[in-house]
Design a protein around this motif. Structure first.
Motif, PDB file in Angstrom:
ATOM      1  N   TYR A  39       0.804  -1.230   0.000  1.00 24.53           N
ATOM      2  CA  TYR A  39       0.000   0.000   0.000  1.00 24.53           C
ATOM      3  C   TYR A  39       0.833   1.275   0.000  1.00 24.53           C
ATOM      4  N   TRP A  40       2.075   1.206   0.486  1.00 25.65           N
ATOM      5  CA  TRP A  40       2.908   2.396   0.659  1.00 25.65           C
ATOM      6  C   TRP A  40       3.643   2.809  -0.619  1.00 25.65           C
ATOM      7  N   LYS A  41       3.706   1.932  -1.610  1.00 21.58           N
ATOM      8  CA  LYS A  41       4.576   2.140  -2.766  1.00 21.58           C
ATOM      9  C   LYS A  41       4.309   3.455  -3.502  1.00 21.58           C
ATOM     10  N   TRP A  42       3.052   3.812  -3.689  1.00 24.84           N
ATOM     11  CA  TRP A  42       2.711   5.038  -4.421  1.00 24.84           C
ATOM     12  C   TRP A  42       2.452   6.223  -3.504  1.00 24.84           C
ATOM     13  N   ILE A  43       2.730   6.053  -2.216  1.00 24.49           N
ATOM     14  CA  ILE A  43       2.450   7.125  -1.258  1.00 24.49           C
ATOM     15  C   ILE A  43       3.686   7.520  -0.458  1.00 24.49           C
ATOM     16  N   ALA A  44       4.348   6.542   0.149  1.00 23.51           N
ATOM     17  CA  ALA A  44       5.393   6.832   1.130  1.00 23.51           C
ATOM     18  C   ALA A  44       6.760   7.127   0.530  1.00 23.51           C
ATOM     19  N   THR A  51       3.389  12.247  -4.732  1.00 23.30           N
ATOM     20  CA  THR A  51       4.223  13.438  -4.901  1.00 23.30           C
ATOM     21  C   THR A  51       3.653  14.342  -5.980  1.00 23.30           C
ATOM     22  N   THR A  52       3.243  13.750  -7.098  1.00 13.69           N
ATOM     23  CA  THR A  52       2.661  14.527  -8.198  1.00 13.69           C
ATOM     24  C   THR A  52       1.399  15.246  -7.747  1.00 13.69           C
ATOM     25  N   LEU A  53       0.551  14.546  -7.001  1.00 17.04           N
ATOM     26  CA  LEU A  53      -0.681  15.153  -6.500  1.00 17.04           C
ATOM     27  C   LEU A  53      -0.379  16.309  -5.557  1.00 17.04           C
ATOM     28  N   GLN A  54       0.556  16.114  -4.640  1.00 18.98           N
ATOM     29  CA  GLN A  54       0.886  17.157  -3.673  1.00 18.98           C
ATOM     30  C   GLN A  54       1.499  18.379  -4.354  1.00 18.98           C
ATOM     31  N   VAL A  55       2.373  18.148  -5.330  1.00 17.93           N
ATOM     32  CA  VAL A  55       2.986  19.255  -6.061  1.00 17.93           C
ATOM     33  C   VAL A  55       1.919  20.045  -6.814  1.00 17.93           C
ATOM     34  N   VAL A 171       6.269  14.735  12.882  1.00 14.53           N
ATOM     35  CA  VAL A 171       6.341  13.291  12.620  1.00 14.53           C
ATOM     36  C   VAL A 171       7.429  12.985  11.601  1.00 14.53           C
ATOM     37  N   ASP A 172       7.528  13.828  10.577  1.00 18.38           N
ATOM     38  CA  ASP A 172       8.522  13.602   9.524  1.00 18.38           C
ATOM     39  C   ASP A 172       9.946  13.680  10.068  1.00 18.38           C
ATOM     40  N   ALA A 173      10.154  14.557  11.047  1.00 21.25           N
ATOM     41  CA  ALA A 173      11.500  14.730  11.602  1.00 21.25           C
ATOM     42  C   ALA A 173      11.897  13.597  12.536  1.00 21.25           C
ATOM     43  N   TYR A 174      10.940  12.785  12.951  1.00 19.66           N
ATOM     44  CA  TYR A 174      11.238  11.683  13.863  1.00 19.66           C
ATOM     45  C   TYR A 174      12.191  10.689  13.200  1.00 19.66           C
ATOM     46  N   ASP A 175      13.119  10.183  13.954  1.00 21.89           N
ATOM     47  CA  ASP A 175      14.108   9.237  13.434  1.00 21.89           C
ATOM     48  C   ASP A 175      13.438   7.881  13.193  1.00 21.89           C
ATOM     49  N   ILE A 176      13.009   7.646  11.939  1.00 23.94           N
ATOM     50  CA  ILE A 176      12.268   6.424  11.623  1.00 23.94           C
ATOM     51  C   ILE A 176      13.143   5.181  11.678  1.00 23.94           C
ATOM     52  N   HIS A 177      14.457   5.369  11.722  1.00 25.99           N
ATOM     53  CA  HIS A 177      15.342   4.211  11.817  1.00 25.99           C
ATOM     54  C   HIS A 177      15.220   3.511  13.170  1.00 25.99           C
ATOM     55  N   ARG A 185       7.125   1.986   7.210  1.00 31.77           N
ATOM     56  CA  ARG A 185       6.270   2.187   6.035  1.00 31.77           C
ATOM     57  C   ARG A 185       4.925   2.797   6.429  1.00 31.77           C
ATOM     58  N   LEU A 186       4.353   2.299   7.519  1.00 28.91           N
ATOM     59  CA  LEU A 186       3.078   2.833   7.984  1.00 28.91           C
ATOM     60  C   LEU A 186       3.224   4.288   8.413  1.00 28.91           C
ATOM     61  N   GLU A 187       4.304   4.575   9.147  1.00 29.67           N
ATOM     62  CA  GLU A 187       4.539   5.952   9.616  1.00 29.67           C
ATOM     63  C   GLU A 187       4.686   6.917   8.446  1.00 29.67           C
ATOM     64  N   GLN A 188       5.432   6.523   7.432  1.00 35.15           N
ATOM     65  CA  GLN A 188       5.652   7.387   6.282  1.00 35.15           C
ATOM     66  C   GLN A 188       4.369   7.572   5.472  1.00 35.15           C
ATOM     67  N   THR A 189       3.573   6.525   5.377  1.00 31.27           N
ATOM     68  CA  THR A 189       2.300   6.620   4.656  1.00 31.27           C
ATOM     69  C   THR A 189       1.341   7.570   5.357  1.00 31.27           C
ATOM     70  N   VAL A 190       1.202   7.395   6.668  1.00 27.31           N
ATOM     71  CA  VAL A 190       0.322   8.271   7.447  1.00 27.31           C
ATOM     72  C   VAL A 190       0.804   9.719   7.362  1.00 27.31           C
ATOM     73  N   GLU A 191       2.111   9.903   7.428  1.00 28.25           N
ATOM     74  CA  GLU A 191       2.687  11.251   7.338  1.00 28.25           C
ATOM     75  C   GLU A 191       2.322  11.919   6.014  1.00 28.25           C
ATOM     76  N   GLU A 192       2.448  11.187   4.901  1.00 23.80           N
ATOM     77  CA  GLU A 192       2.125  11.756   3.589  1.00 23.80           C
ATOM     78  C   GLU A 192       0.639  12.071   3.465  1.00 23.80           C
ATOM     79  N   VAL A 193      -0.207  11.236   4.050  1.00 26.60           N
ATOM     80  CA  VAL A 193      -1.651  11.488   4.008  1.00 26.60           C
ATOM     81  C   VAL A 193      -1.985  12.758   4.794  1.00 26.60           C
ATOM     82  N   PHE A 194      -1.377  12.917   5.965  1.00 24.45           N
ATOM     83  CA  PHE A 194      -1.626  14.122   6.753  1.00 24.45           C
ATOM     84  C   PHE A 194      -1.056  15.367   6.062  1.00 24.45           C
ATOM     85  N   GLU A 195       0.061  15.206   5.378  1.00 24.02           N
ATOM     86  CA  GLU A 195       0.612  16.321   4.596  1.00 24.02           C
ATOM     87  C   GLU A 195      -0.376  16.743   3.518  1.00 24.02           C
TER      88      GLU A 195
END
Length: 224
Positions: A39-44, A51-55, A171-177, A185-195
Protein backbone atom coordinates in the motif's frame (compact mmCIF):
# COMPACT_ATOMS: atom_id res chain seq x y z
CA UNK A 1 -26.76 44.11 -5.44
CA UNK A 2 -26.01 41.69 -8.31
CA UNK A 3 -27.61 38.70 -6.58
CA UNK A 4 -27.70 36.26 -9.56
CA UNK A 5 -23.96 36.70 -10.16
CA UNK A 6 -23.16 36.24 -6.47
CA UNK A 7 -25.40 33.18 -6.27
CA UNK A 8 -23.59 31.53 -9.19
CA UNK A 9 -20.27 32.55 -7.69
CA UNK A 10 -21.04 30.90 -4.34
CA UNK A 11 -22.36 27.78 -6.12
CA UNK A 12 -19.07 27.46 -7.98
CA UNK A 13 -17.18 27.97 -4.71
CA UNK A 14 -19.19 25.19 -3.08
CA UNK A 15 -18.54 22.83 -6.00
CA UNK A 16 -14.80 23.50 -5.78
CA UNK A 17 -14.75 22.85 -2.04
CA UNK A 18 -16.57 19.55 -2.55
CA UNK A 19 -14.29 18.56 -5.45
CA UNK A 20 -11.11 19.37 -3.53
CA UNK A 21 -12.32 17.12 -0.71
CA UNK A 22 -13.54 14.15 -2.75
CA UNK A 23 -10.94 13.97 -5.53
CA UNK A 24 -7.80 13.76 -3.31
CA UNK A 25 -9.49 11.20 -1.04
CA UNK A 26 -10.41 9.03 -4.03
CA UNK A 27 -6.91 9.45 -5.48
CA UNK A 28 -5.26 8.22 -2.26
CA UNK A 29 -7.70 5.31 -2.02
CA UNK A 30 -6.90 4.37 -5.62
CA UNK A 31 -3.15 4.50 -4.94
CA UNK A 32 -3.57 2.13 -2.01
CA UNK A 33 -5.89 -0.30 -3.82
CA UNK A 34 -3.80 -0.51 -6.99
CA UNK A 35 -0.62 -1.38 -5.08
CA UNK A 36 -2.16 -3.55 -2.35
CA UNK A 37 -0.70 -5.23 -0.33
CA UNK A 38 2.27 -2.91 -0.93
CA UNK A 39 0.00 0.00 0.00
CA UNK A 40 2.91 2.40 0.66
CA UNK A 41 4.58 2.14 -2.77
CA UNK A 42 2.71 5.04 -4.42
CA UNK A 43 2.45 7.13 -1.26
CA UNK A 44 5.39 6.83 1.13
CA UNK A 45 8.37 6.80 -1.23
CA UNK A 46 9.77 9.74 -3.21
CA UNK A 47 8.68 10.67 -6.77
CA UNK A 48 5.38 8.80 -6.66
CA UNK A 49 1.81 9.61 -7.78
CA UNK A 50 1.31 11.06 -4.29
CA UNK A 51 4.22 13.44 -4.90
CA UNK A 52 2.66 14.53 -8.20
CA UNK A 53 -0.68 15.15 -6.50
CA UNK A 54 0.89 17.16 -3.67
CA UNK A 55 2.99 19.26 -6.06
CA UNK A 56 -0.09 20.00 -8.19
CA UNK A 57 -2.05 21.11 -5.13
CA UNK A 58 0.70 23.38 -3.81
CA UNK A 59 1.24 24.92 -7.23
CA UNK A 60 -2.51 25.57 -7.46
CA UNK A 61 -2.44 27.21 -4.02
CA UNK A 62 0.37 29.47 -5.23
CA UNK A 63 -1.63 30.45 -8.33
CA UNK A 64 -4.71 31.21 -6.24
CA UNK A 65 -2.66 33.30 -3.80
CA UNK A 66 -1.13 35.28 -6.66
CA UNK A 67 -4.59 35.79 -8.20
CA UNK A 68 -5.82 37.20 -4.89
CA UNK A 69 -2.71 39.40 -4.68
CA UNK A 70 -3.48 40.73 -8.17
CA UNK A 71 -7.06 41.58 -7.20
CA UNK A 72 -5.92 43.51 -4.14
CA UNK A 73 -3.20 45.21 -6.18
CA UNK A 74 -5.85 46.47 -8.61
CA UNK A 75 -7.76 47.87 -5.64
CA UNK A 76 -4.64 49.65 -4.35
CA UNK A 77 -4.50 47.54 -1.18
CA UNK A 78 -0.72 47.12 -1.10
CA UNK A 79 -0.55 45.45 2.32
CA UNK A 80 -2.91 42.59 1.49
CA UNK A 81 -1.46 42.24 -2.00
CA UNK A 82 2.05 41.82 -0.61
CA UNK A 83 0.96 39.25 1.99
CA UNK A 84 -0.82 37.10 -0.60
CA UNK A 85 2.14 37.48 -2.96
CA UNK A 86 4.57 36.24 -0.32
CA UNK A 87 2.28 33.39 0.72
CA UNK A 88 1.99 32.30 -2.91
CA UNK A 89 5.76 32.40 -3.23
CA UNK A 90 6.09 30.19 -0.15
CA UNK A 91 3.79 27.55 -1.59
CA UNK A 92 5.54 27.74 -4.96
CA UNK A 93 8.84 27.05 -3.19
CA UNK A 94 7.29 24.13 -1.31
CA UNK A 95 6.02 22.74 -4.62
CA UNK A 96 9.54 22.96 -6.07
CA UNK A 97 10.97 21.41 -2.91
CA UNK A 98 8.57 18.49 -3.10
CA UNK A 99 9.06 17.94 -6.83
CA UNK A 100 12.86 18.02 -6.77
CA UNK A 101 13.35 16.70 -3.21
CA UNK A 102 15.43 19.77 -2.33
CA UNK A 103 15.34 19.45 1.44
CA UNK A 104 16.06 15.70 1.20
CA UNK A 105 19.13 16.43 -0.94
CA UNK A 106 20.33 19.07 1.53
CA UNK A 107 19.78 16.59 4.35
CA UNK A 108 21.46 13.60 2.69
CA UNK A 109 24.36 15.35 0.96
CA UNK A 110 25.22 18.16 3.37
CA UNK A 111 23.66 17.98 6.82
CA UNK A 112 23.66 14.23 7.50
CA UNK A 113 27.39 13.76 6.68
CA UNK A 114 28.08 16.65 9.07
CA UNK A 115 25.86 14.97 11.70
CA UNK A 116 23.77 18.13 12.12
CA UNK A 117 20.92 17.42 14.52
CA UNK A 118 19.10 18.73 17.58
CA UNK A 119 20.42 17.32 20.85
CA UNK A 120 18.08 15.38 23.12
CA UNK A 121 15.40 15.05 20.40
CA UNK A 122 14.65 11.82 18.46
CA UNK A 123 15.56 13.41 15.14
CA UNK A 124 17.71 11.78 12.49
CA UNK A 125 21.02 13.43 11.63
CA UNK A 126 20.45 16.19 9.09
CA UNK A 127 16.68 16.02 9.33
CA UNK A 128 16.23 19.62 10.46
CA UNK A 129 15.35 21.46 7.22
CA UNK A 130 11.60 20.93 7.56
CA UNK A 131 11.84 22.09 11.17
CA UNK A 132 13.42 25.30 9.87
CA UNK A 133 10.57 25.63 7.36
CA UNK A 134 8.06 25.22 10.18
CA UNK A 135 9.85 27.76 12.38
CA UNK A 136 9.88 30.34 9.57
CA UNK A 137 6.21 29.69 8.84
CA UNK A 138 5.19 30.11 12.47
CA UNK A 139 7.28 33.27 12.82
CA UNK A 140 5.59 34.86 9.79
CA UNK A 141 2.11 33.79 10.92
CA UNK A 142 1.57 37.03 12.86
CA UNK A 143 2.42 39.08 9.75
CA UNK A 144 0.11 36.97 7.62
CA UNK A 145 -2.68 36.98 10.19
CA UNK A 146 -4.73 39.87 8.64
CA UNK A 147 -5.37 37.88 5.44
CA UNK A 148 -6.53 34.86 7.42
CA UNK A 149 -9.19 36.99 9.10
CA UNK A 150 -11.15 37.71 5.92
CA UNK A 151 -13.93 35.60 7.43
CA UNK A 152 -14.33 32.71 9.85
CA UNK A 153 -14.31 29.99 7.18
CA UNK A 154 -11.01 31.22 5.74
CA UNK A 155 -9.45 31.52 9.20
CA UNK A 156 -10.59 28.01 10.22
CA UNK A 157 -9.17 26.43 7.05
CA UNK A 158 -5.79 28.12 7.32
CA UNK A 159 -5.38 27.56 11.07
CA UNK A 160 -6.36 23.90 10.70
CA UNK A 161 -3.84 23.64 7.85
CA UNK A 162 -1.11 25.15 10.04
CA UNK A 163 -1.91 22.73 12.88
CA UNK A 164 -1.91 19.64 10.64
CA UNK A 165 1.24 20.80 8.83
CA UNK A 166 3.06 21.33 12.15
CA UNK A 167 2.07 17.84 13.27
CA UNK A 168 3.23 16.40 9.95
CA UNK A 169 6.62 18.11 10.12
CA UNK A 170 7.11 16.87 13.67
CA UNK A 171 6.34 13.29 12.62
CA UNK A 172 8.52 13.60 9.52
CA UNK A 173 11.50 14.73 11.60
CA UNK A 174 11.24 11.68 13.86
CA UNK A 175 14.11 9.24 13.43
CA UNK A 176 12.27 6.42 11.62
CA UNK A 177 15.34 4.21 11.82
CA UNK A 178 14.25 3.51 15.37
CA UNK A 179 11.26 1.61 13.91
CA UNK A 180 11.06 -1.77 12.19
CA UNK A 181 10.42 -1.77 8.44
CA UNK A 182 6.64 -2.31 8.64
CA UNK A 183 6.18 0.43 11.22
CA UNK A 184 8.42 2.72 9.14
CA UNK A 185 6.27 2.19 6.04
CA UNK A 186 3.08 2.83 7.98
CA UNK A 187 4.54 5.95 9.62
CA UNK A 188 5.65 7.39 6.28
CA UNK A 189 2.30 6.62 4.66
CA UNK A 190 0.32 8.27 7.45
CA UNK A 191 2.69 11.25 7.34
CA UNK A 192 2.12 11.76 3.59
CA UNK A 193 -1.65 11.49 4.01
CA UNK A 194 -1.63 14.12 6.75
CA UNK A 195 0.61 16.32 4.60
CA UNK A 196 -2.00 16.06 1.85
CA UNK A 197 -4.77 16.96 4.31
CA UNK A 198 -2.87 20.10 5.35
CA UNK A 199 -2.42 21.06 1.70
CA UNK A 200 -6.12 20.57 0.97
CA UNK A 201 -7.02 22.79 3.93
CA UNK A 202 -4.69 25.52 2.63
CA UNK A 203 -6.12 25.11 -0.88
CA UNK A 204 -9.68 25.45 0.37
CA UNK A 205 -8.70 28.50 2.41
CA UNK A 206 -7.25 30.06 -0.73
CA UNK A 207 -10.40 29.17 -2.70
CA UNK A 208 -12.59 30.86 -0.08
CA UNK A 209 -10.33 33.92 -0.04
CA UNK A 210 -10.27 34.18 -3.84
CA UNK A 211 -14.04 33.95 -4.16
CA UNK A 212 -14.50 36.48 -1.36
CA UNK A 213 -12.19 38.89 -3.17
CA UNK A 214 -14.14 38.40 -6.40
CA UNK A 215 -17.49 38.78 -4.61
CA UNK A 216 -16.29 41.97 -2.92
CA UNK A 217 -15.37 43.31 -6.37
CA UNK A 218 -18.80 42.43 -7.74
CA UNK A 219 -20.50 44.17 -4.83
CA UNK A 220 -18.28 47.24 -5.17
CA UNK A 221 -19.02 47.55 -8.90
CA UNK A 222 -22.78 47.25 -8.43
CA UNK A 223 -24.30 50.75 -8.73
CA UNK A 224 -27.17 49.68 -6.47
Amino acid sequence: MNTPVLTRLYQLQRYLLIATTIFPALAVLLMIVLRWPSYWKWIATEDTPMTTLQVAIMYTIALFCWSIASLYHLRFNAAKSLRWLVLGGAFFWLALDDRFAIHERIRDKILAPMHVSIPFLPIAAGDVVLLVYMAVGLLTLKWLWPIFQENKAIKRRFLAGVAVAALTVTVDAYDIHRLDINAERLEQTVEEVFELIAQILFLQGAILALFKAIADGVKASDPA
